[in-house]
Design an enzyme around this catalytic site. Structure first.
Site: not given
Ligand code: GLU
Length: 295
Positions: A264
């Site tokens: 990102k």
């Molecule tokens: N919030 C995590 C991320 O954006 C992903 C978590 C998940 O899919 O378990 O990398």
């Protein structure tokens, strides 16, 4: 507050759980599309959960932009922070009481201890750690167990500014992945006792994600392969609490123009930059389905 029971569900329940730390890139969106298509094909429920616990890394306005990008692409959800639903709240920052209840339950079962180690202490205490090289490789050396045996009174005295860890058992830990098959690891050797509340007082991703998937009644977790080493940690927490485990599927990550894993950070592979070139959602979906995958 006791740990609330899981939301009652029937059928397939999928989810996408992004963190609002920047604009979604094409790799994130590929994961979202795969998870959404699976849920829709199964005639199931699709949940959008915002993982905004790591507040120092959250970017103001990123949540709105993420939701807008997903909708623009044609992804919809039955439950989420903007539409509500029976398993809410759907923003982790609003679920502290639930994580507190899970922590108390683990504490009551004698499965937690306080850890006062700094990163430096841990670096110095860790034995040289040759990379294992397998698909479950974690971010660093396993926790050396420094505070595991500290006596509870001393622990209380230090509780301010201490992390809370979950005691991991030794021996084989088995689980299955829909893409990668049967996997086995020794969690104690691979990771060691898991941080569930950080020294800065923030809830750790591993605890929050494990509790949310189980209590929201998620049956299928489809996510990027970068999270594979998190899965045994989350399953260990779910098993310790007697919660139902979802079926996991870890899909390959997407390469950027240099062949490295897309991130990102630089924003060049974000859907935002693609949208600015005037593409339609159909064209964007085609681009996303034709990305180069890392193996
Ligand atoms: N919030 C995590 C991320 O954006 C992903 C978590 C998940 O899919 O378990 O990398």
């Amino acid at each position: 507050m006791p740990l609330p029971p899981p939301t009652e569900r029937t059928g397939f329940v999928g989810r996408y759980a992004p963190s609002p730390t920047g604009d979604l890139h094409l790799g994130n969106l590929r994961t979202a599309l795969v998870a959404w298509e699976e849920a829709r094909r199964a005639g199931g429920t699709f949940i959008l959960r915002v993982e905004d616990l790591d507040t120092p890394r959250c970017v103001p306005g990123a949540e709105e932009r993420m939701l807008d990008d997903l909708r623009w692409l044609g992804i919809d959800w039955d439950e989420g922070p903007d539409v509500g639903g029976p398993a809410g709240p759907y923003r982790q920052s609003e679920r502290s009481e639930i994580y507190e209840a899970a922590l108390q339950e683990l504490e009551w079962r004698g499965l937690t201890f306080l850890c006062t180690c700094s990163r430096r202490d841990l670096r110095e205490a860790s034995a040289p750690h040759p990379p294992l090289g397998g698909p479950l490789e974690a971010e660093g050396p396993p926790y050396p167990g420094t505070c595991r045996m500290s006596d509870p009174v001393t622990q209380r005295l230090h509780s301010n500014g201490a992390a809370v860890r979950f005691r991991v058992s030794e021996g084989e830990f088995r689980f299955s992945d829909a893409e990668m098959g049967e996997l086995v690891c020794d969690l104690q050797k691979l990771i060691g006792d898991i941080i569930i509340r950080r020294r800065d007082g923030l809830w750790a991703y591993q605890l929050a994600c494990a509790i949310d998937d189980a209590l929201m009644g998620v049956t299928h977790v489809t996510r990027g392969r970068d999270l594979l080493s998190s899965t045994p940690r989350q399953l260990a927490l779910q098993r310790a609490l007697g919660l139902r485990e979802p079926q996991h599927r870890h899909i390959p990550l997407v390469a950027d123009a240099t062949g490295a894993r897309m991130s990102k950070r630089d924003g060049s592979d974000s859907l935002r930059s693609l949208r600015e070139t005037g593409v339609t959602p159909e064209e964007a979906r085609r681009v996303i389905s034709n990305v180069t995958l890392l193996d």
